[in-house]
Write a protein that holds these residues in place. Structure first.
Motif, PDB file in Angstrom:
ATOM      1  N   THR A  50       5.894   9.927  -1.370  1.00 40.43           N
ATOM      2  CA  THR A  50       5.974   8.474  -1.468  1.00 40.43           C
ATOM      3  C   THR A  50       4.650   7.798  -1.138  1.00 40.43           C
ATOM      4  O   THR A  50       4.531   6.586  -1.241  1.00 40.43           O
ATOM      5  CB  THR A  50       7.033   7.924  -0.500  1.00 40.43           C
ATOM      6  OG1 THR A  50       6.712   8.355   0.818  1.00 40.43           O
ATOM      7  CG2 THR A  50       8.419   8.410  -0.861  1.00 40.43           C
ATOM      8  N   GLY A  51       3.676   8.584  -0.693  1.00 36.58           N
ATOM      9  CA  GLY A  51       2.360   8.014  -0.426  1.00 36.58           C
ATOM     10  C   GLY A  51       2.177   7.511   0.986  1.00 36.58           C
ATOM     11  O   GLY A  51       1.128   6.962   1.329  1.00 36.58           O
ATOM     12  N   LEU A  72       0.160   0.864  -5.616  1.00 39.07           N
ATOM     13  CA  LEU A  72       0.973  -0.315  -5.929  1.00 39.07           C
ATOM     14  C   LEU A  72       1.856  -0.070  -7.149  1.00 39.07           C
ATOM     15  O   LEU A  72       3.041  -0.378  -7.157  1.00 39.07           O
ATOM     16  CB  LEU A  72       0.088  -1.535  -6.161  1.00 39.07           C
ATOM     17  CG  LEU A  72      -0.700  -2.023  -4.940  1.00 39.07           C
ATOM     18  CD1 LEU A  72      -1.328  -3.367  -5.225  1.00 39.07           C
ATOM     19  CD2 LEU A  72       0.182  -2.079  -3.716  1.00 39.07           C
ATOM     20  N   HIS A  75       4.550   2.458  -6.168  1.00 31.60           N
ATOM     21  CA  HIS A  75       5.577   1.900  -5.283  1.00 31.60           C
ATOM     22  C   HIS A  75       6.485   0.902  -5.995  1.00 31.60           C
ATOM     23  O   HIS A  75       7.629   0.702  -5.607  1.00 31.60           O
ATOM     24  CB  HIS A  75       4.919   1.263  -4.055  1.00 31.60           C
ATOM     25  CG  HIS A  75       4.316   2.264  -3.135  1.00 31.60           C
ATOM     26  ND1 HIS A  75       3.321   1.962  -2.235  1.00 31.60           N
ATOM     27  CD2 HIS A  75       4.574   3.589  -2.982  1.00 31.60           C
ATOM     28  CE1 HIS A  75       2.995   3.055  -1.571  1.00 31.60           C
ATOM     29  NE2 HIS A  75       3.732   4.054  -2.008  1.00 31.60           N
ATOM     30  N   GLN A  76       5.956   0.283  -7.035  1.00 35.73           N
ATOM     31  CA  GLN A  76       6.777  -0.624  -7.846  1.00 35.73           C
ATOM     32  C   GLN A  76       7.940   0.129  -8.494  1.00 35.73           C
ATOM     33  O   GLN A  76       9.023  -0.417  -8.676  1.00 35.73           O
ATOM     34  CB  GLN A  76       5.859  -1.244  -8.920  1.00 35.73           C
ATOM     35  CG  GLN A  76       6.321  -2.539  -9.513  1.00 35.73           C
ATOM     36  CD  GLN A  76       6.313  -3.693  -8.517  1.00 35.73           C
ATOM     37  OE1 GLN A  76       7.344  -4.075  -7.999  1.00 35.73           O
ATOM     38  NE2 GLN A  76       5.139  -4.263  -8.254  1.00 35.73           N
ATOM     39  N   TYR A  80      12.687   3.924  -1.767  1.00 33.24           N
ATOM     40  CA  TYR A  80      12.522   4.959  -0.756  1.00 33.24           C
ATOM     41  C   TYR A  80      13.345   4.636   0.480  1.00 33.24           C
ATOM     42  O   TYR A  80      13.251   3.534   1.025  1.00 33.24           O
ATOM     43  CB  TYR A  80      11.037   5.076  -0.398  1.00 33.24           C
ATOM     44  CG  TYR A  80      10.701   6.072   0.690  1.00 33.24           C
ATOM     45  CD1 TYR A  80      11.337   7.309   0.765  1.00 33.24           C
ATOM     46  CD2 TYR A  80       9.709   5.787   1.622  1.00 33.24           C
ATOM     47  CE1 TYR A  80      11.003   8.220   1.757  1.00 33.24           C
ATOM     48  CE2 TYR A  80       9.367   6.700   2.610  1.00 33.24           C
ATOM     49  CZ  TYR A  80      10.018   7.916   2.678  1.00 33.24           C
ATOM     50  OH  TYR A  80       9.686   8.816   3.657  1.00 33.24           O
ATOM     51  N   ALA A 102      11.332 -10.454  -2.019  1.00 33.40           N
ATOM     52  CA  ALA A 102      10.126 -11.286  -2.151  1.00 33.40           C
ATOM     53  C   ALA A 102       8.892 -10.402  -2.315  1.00 33.40           C
ATOM     54  O   ALA A 102       8.034 -10.654  -3.166  1.00 33.40           O
ATOM     55  CB  ALA A 102       9.972 -12.185  -0.930  1.00 33.40           C
ATOM     56  N   VAL A 103       8.813  -9.346  -1.502  1.00 30.36           N
ATOM     57  CA  VAL A 103       7.670  -8.445  -1.580  1.00 30.36           C
ATOM     58  C   VAL A 103       7.604  -7.772  -2.950  1.00 30.36           C
ATOM     59  O   VAL A 103       6.537  -7.514  -3.485  1.00 30.36           O
ATOM     60  CB  VAL A 103       7.762  -7.379  -0.463  1.00 30.36           C
ATOM     61  CG1 VAL A 103       6.874  -6.204  -0.753  1.00 30.36           C
ATOM     62  CG2 VAL A 103       7.406  -7.988   0.878  1.00 30.36           C
ATOM     63  N   ARG A 104       8.777  -7.528  -3.524  1.00 38.23           N
ATOM     64  CA  ARG A 104       8.815  -6.855  -4.814  1.00 38.23           C
ATOM     65  C   ARG A 104       8.668  -7.835  -5.981  1.00 38.23           C
ATOM     66  O   ARG A 104       8.825  -7.461  -7.144  1.00 38.23           O
ATOM     67  CB  ARG A 104      10.104  -6.051  -4.959  1.00 38.23           C
ATOM     68  CG  ARG A 104      10.114  -4.863  -4.002  1.00 38.23           C
ATOM     69  CD  ARG A 104      11.186  -3.883  -4.324  1.00 38.23           C
ATOM     70  NE  ARG A 104      11.123  -2.707  -3.460  1.00 38.23           N
ATOM     71  CZ  ARG A 104      10.296  -1.687  -3.649  1.00 38.23           C
ATOM     72  NH1 ARG A 104       9.477  -1.692  -4.681  1.00 38.23           N
ATOM     73  NH2 ARG A 104      10.300  -0.663  -2.821  1.00 38.23           N
ATOM     74  N   GLN A 147      18.083  -1.641   0.501  1.00 39.53           N
ATOM     75  CA  GLN A 147      16.660  -1.915   0.322  1.00 39.53           C
ATOM     76  C   GLN A 147      16.049  -1.016  -0.748  1.00 39.53           C
ATOM     77  O   GLN A 147      15.216  -1.445  -1.550  1.00 39.53           O
ATOM     78  CB  GLN A 147      15.992  -1.761   1.697  1.00 39.53           C
ATOM     79  CG  GLN A 147      14.492  -1.603   1.734  1.00 39.53           C
ATOM     80  CD  GLN A 147      14.056  -0.172   1.510  1.00 39.53           C
ATOM     81  OE1 GLN A 147      13.270   0.104   0.610  1.00 39.53           O
ATOM     82  NE2 GLN A 147      14.571   0.765   2.295  1.00 39.53           N
TER      83      GLN A 147
ATOM     84  N   LYS B   2      -1.363 -10.799  -3.305  1.00 38.10           N
ATOM     85  CA  LYS B   2       0.078 -10.641  -3.463  1.00 38.10           C
ATOM     86  C   LYS B   2       0.698 -10.017  -2.202  1.00 38.10           C
ATOM     87  O   LYS B   2       0.207  -9.057  -1.658  1.00 38.10           O
ATOM     88  CB  LYS B   2       0.325  -9.711  -4.662  1.00 38.10           C
ATOM     89  CG  LYS B   2       1.758  -9.608  -5.073  1.00 38.10           C
ATOM     90  CD  LYS B   2       1.862  -8.724  -6.316  1.00 38.10           C
ATOM     91  CE  LYS B   2       3.247  -8.187  -6.487  1.00 38.10           C
ATOM     92  NZ  LYS B   2       3.612  -7.182  -5.496  1.00 38.10           N
ATOM     93  N   ALA B   6       4.898 -13.255   1.744  1.00 38.35           N
ATOM     94  CA  ALA B   6       6.179 -12.673   2.153  1.00 38.35           C
ATOM     95  C   ALA B   6       6.063 -12.052   3.549  1.00 38.35           C
ATOM     96  O   ALA B   6       6.925 -12.241   4.403  1.00 38.35           O
ATOM     97  CB  ALA B   6       6.633 -11.627   1.134  1.00 38.35           C
ATOM     98  N   THR B  87       5.224   1.681   1.993  1.00 42.44           N
ATOM     99  CA  THR B  87       5.701   2.202   0.701  1.00 42.44           C
ATOM    100  C   THR B  87       6.283   1.081  -0.162  1.00 42.44           C
ATOM    101  O   THR B  87       6.869   1.342  -1.205  1.00 42.44           O
ATOM    102  CB  THR B  87       6.745   3.326   0.888  1.00 42.44           C
ATOM    103  OG1 THR B  87       7.756   2.888   1.791  1.00 42.44           O
ATOM    104  CG2 THR B  87       6.103   4.573   1.449  1.00 42.44           C
ATOM    105  N   LEU B  88       6.122  -0.162   0.302  1.00 40.02           N
ATOM    106  CA  LEU B  88       6.447  -1.307  -0.552  1.00 40.02           C
ATOM    107  C   LEU B  88       5.225  -1.609  -1.408  1.00 40.02           C
ATOM    108  O   LEU B  88       4.100  -1.281  -1.022  1.00 40.02           O
ATOM    109  CB  LEU B  88       6.803  -2.525   0.320  1.00 40.02           C
ATOM    110  CG  LEU B  88       8.179  -2.485   1.000  1.00 40.02           C
ATOM    111  CD1 LEU B  88       8.314  -3.617   2.002  1.00 40.02           C
ATOM    112  CD2 LEU B  88       9.299  -2.554  -0.021  1.00 40.02           C
ATOM    113  N   PRO B  89       5.435  -2.223  -2.570  1.00 36.71           N
ATOM    114  CA  PRO B  89       4.276  -2.457  -3.448  1.00 36.71           C
ATOM    115  C   PRO B  89       3.407  -3.631  -2.994  1.00 36.71           C
ATOM    116  O   PRO B  89       3.292  -4.636  -3.690  1.00 36.71           O
ATOM    117  CB  PRO B  89       4.928  -2.721  -4.808  1.00 36.71           C
ATOM    118  CG  PRO B  89       6.280  -3.255  -4.484  1.00 36.71           C
ATOM    119  CD  PRO B  89       6.688  -2.642  -3.195  1.00 36.71           C
ATOM    120  N   ILE B  90       2.836  -3.523  -1.796  1.00 41.27           N
ATOM    121  CA  ILE B  90       1.854  -4.523  -1.379  1.00 41.27           C
ATOM    122  C   ILE B  90       0.619  -3.797  -0.871  1.00 41.27           C
ATOM    123  O   ILE B  90       0.733  -2.729  -0.269  1.00 41.27           O
ATOM    124  CB  ILE B  90       2.371  -5.448  -0.249  1.00 41.27           C
ATOM    125  CG1 ILE B  90       3.199  -4.670   0.772  1.00 41.27           C
ATOM    126  CG2 ILE B  90       3.128  -6.633  -0.787  1.00 41.27           C
ATOM    127  CD1 ILE B  90       3.554  -5.489   1.987  1.00 41.27           C
TER     128      ILE B  90
END
Lengths: 255, 244
Positions: A50-51, A72, A75-76, A80, A102-104, A147, B2, B6, B87-90
């Motif tokens: 997952t990095g 990025l 992870h999009q 996970y 929101a983060v996504r 999540q 980005k 949040a 592991t979130l896309p930020i």
């Protein structure tokens, strides 16, 4: 193209070789059960896939995006559930899932719809307003699951998704995984071997940092390809109910 | 960037979701008042000015700001939420900046709540409100400096007590670098240029300059650069930890 590509991952923690060259690929429609004794390197492999951890050697790609080079984009595409289902304990599930949305990049109604769908699927409806710290272990796990599936990712990696759940909840989560499996590539680690026969299309057994068996499960039958420490290869054909015995014979040496 | 928004909103809300915000703000205001009136002799001074009030800020921040900063990363790491966040896309930088900004705004809220002091001096006399405004801005910038140091230290450990103690020590060095105690000693042994260099790293030097009523570009650049540097250190330390 395989949706999850793990290529020769290796990781040392000081003098301890936790993972020694793990390679595997997972395609769409596959549910891979990732098995192994405690300390075999399951979680470490997943953290690298997952990095979250950078590997000492090898690479992991999610939908073609290298998790270290292009995190990025990778992870999009990834949902996970980390080990222990961590979440911000002072938040409510509603607040926490809204944050994840929101983060996504979900906004307004799309965010509400994504959260609502995840809440329905994980049956979190009546605890939405309670701080996560006050929830039972089973609910916390489901918040972590919600999540992970919130953005309907093509790739799901879950570290012990049913740990701490009661039999009813386990059943629900397994049904959820089966239901999602056709459209996704899924890796699930677990210690519950019956679960593997119930939901997985494939099982990989890892021991002391390397893969010792990799096999397909079809109609209650498992065909394993094995490889021992010396590199000698073999095959095991068995009924899925015998997975317990196979697991112990392949990993017993570590105990 | 980005994700900054949040992370910022989540983080700021989390201060107020727990007693942390209330406890911190009450103690902050109480300490500010106690120092100003008792130790500082605010009334005896007989001047309509907040100079005494502001002169205590560096010393209070020295202990209070690391108390906010220590949890920034150490807590994420300890509770495992760091794994989720990373592991979130930020981008990592967005998380670092978002968390810092939330803490900085929180410190700003606590600082703004000292407004009764400002009302008091305006009631008692006619102070130079331009100087007071500049001092408030300077104080907030200085709080950002202490926070950035604390953020970097917090990123280096998963133990909040260690994060607190080490932050206080590093912050102390940055504070006293320009204090008379240090400068008088150094002036005997070091050449003038080196003395000036050391004193130019001091929060006191820059804060005192701003308290005089002028926000000089040099002071802004100092605090801005310091914050940027320590936030950079924060993200480097977190990235290093990924290597295990």
């Amino acid at each position: 193209m395989a949706m999850i590509e793990i290529d020769g991952l290796a990781k040392n923690f000081g003098p301890v070789a936790a993972v020694r060259g793990v390679s595997l690929t997972v395609d769409k429609g596959e549910v891979l059960g990732f098995l192994g004794p405690n300390g075999a390197g399951k979680s470490t492999t997943m953290k690298m896939a997952t990095g979250f951890l950078s590997p000492d050697a090898g690479a992991a790609r999610i939908c073609g995006f290298d998790v270290q080079v292009d995190p990025l984009a990778a992870h999009q595409k990834l949902g996970y559930l980390p080990e222990g289902a961590p979440a911000y304990g002072d938040m409510t599930p509603a607040g926490f899932l809204a944050f994840c949305a929101a983060v996504r990049g979900f906004k307004g109604d799309a965010a509400k719809a994504a959260v609502a769908a995840a809440v329905t699927r994980t049956e979190l409806g009546h605890v939405l307003a309670q701080p996560i710290d006050t929830l039972s272990k089973g609910f916390k796990r489901r918040v972590g699951l919600a999540q992970a599936i919130l953005h309907d990712p093509p790739v799901l990696i879950m570290d012990e998704p049913t740990d701490g759940l009661d039999p009813n909840q386990k059943h629900t989560v397994r049904a959820l995984i089966r239901e999602m499996s056709a459209e996704k590539a899924i890796i699930v680690s677990t210690h519950i071997l019956e679960e593997v026969a119930a939901i997985c299309t494939r099982a990989v057994i890892i021991d002391r940092g390397r893969i010792v068996a990799d096999g397909r499960i079809e109609g209650g039958h498992i065909s394993f390809a094995t490889s021992d420490e010396s590199g000698a290869r073999g095959t095991i054909e068995a009924d899925a109910r015998d997975l317990d015995g196979i697991f112990r014979s392949l990993t017993r040496a570590a105990a | 960037m980005k994700g900054v928004g949040a992370v910022f909103r989540r983080e700021l809300a989390s201060y107020f979701a727990t007693p942390l915000a209330t406890v911190f703000i009450v103690i902050f205001l109480f300490a500010m008042g106690a120092f100003t009136f008792y130790l500082g002799g605010f009334y005896d001074n007989g001047q309509a000015s907040l100079a005494i009030f502001f002169s205590f800020h560096p010393w209070l921040y020295l202990f209070l700001i690391p108390a906010i900063a220590m949890r920034l990363w150490a807590e994420e790491r300890k509770s495992g939420t760091l794994e989720l966040l990373l592991t979130l896309p930020i981008p990592l930088n967005a998380a670092v900046v978002g968390k810092f900004l939330a803490a900085w705004v929180f410190a700003g809220i606590a600082l703004a709540l000292t407004f009764p002091m400002w009302i008091t001096v305006n009631f008692l006399g006619s102070p130079d409100n331009g100087v007071i405004l500049a001092s408030y801005v300077g104080s907030w910038l200085m709080a950002g400096g202490y926070l950035a140091i604390g953020s970097a230290v917090s990123a280096g450990t998963n133990n909040q007590v260690i994060a607190f103690v080490v932050s206080v020590v590093i912050s102390f060095l940055f504070t006293i670098a320009g204090a008379p105690l240090v400068m008088d000693t150094l002036s005997a042994i070091l050449p003038l240029e080196l003395q000036n260099t050391i004193s130019s790293f001091s929060f006191l030097t820059h804060f005192n300059a701003i308290m005089a009523g002028v926000i000089d570009l040099r002071d802004l650049v100092f605090f801005g650069t310091l914050i940027a540097f320590f936030l950079y250190v924060t993200s480097v330390l977190i990235d290093l930890r990924k290597a295990g």
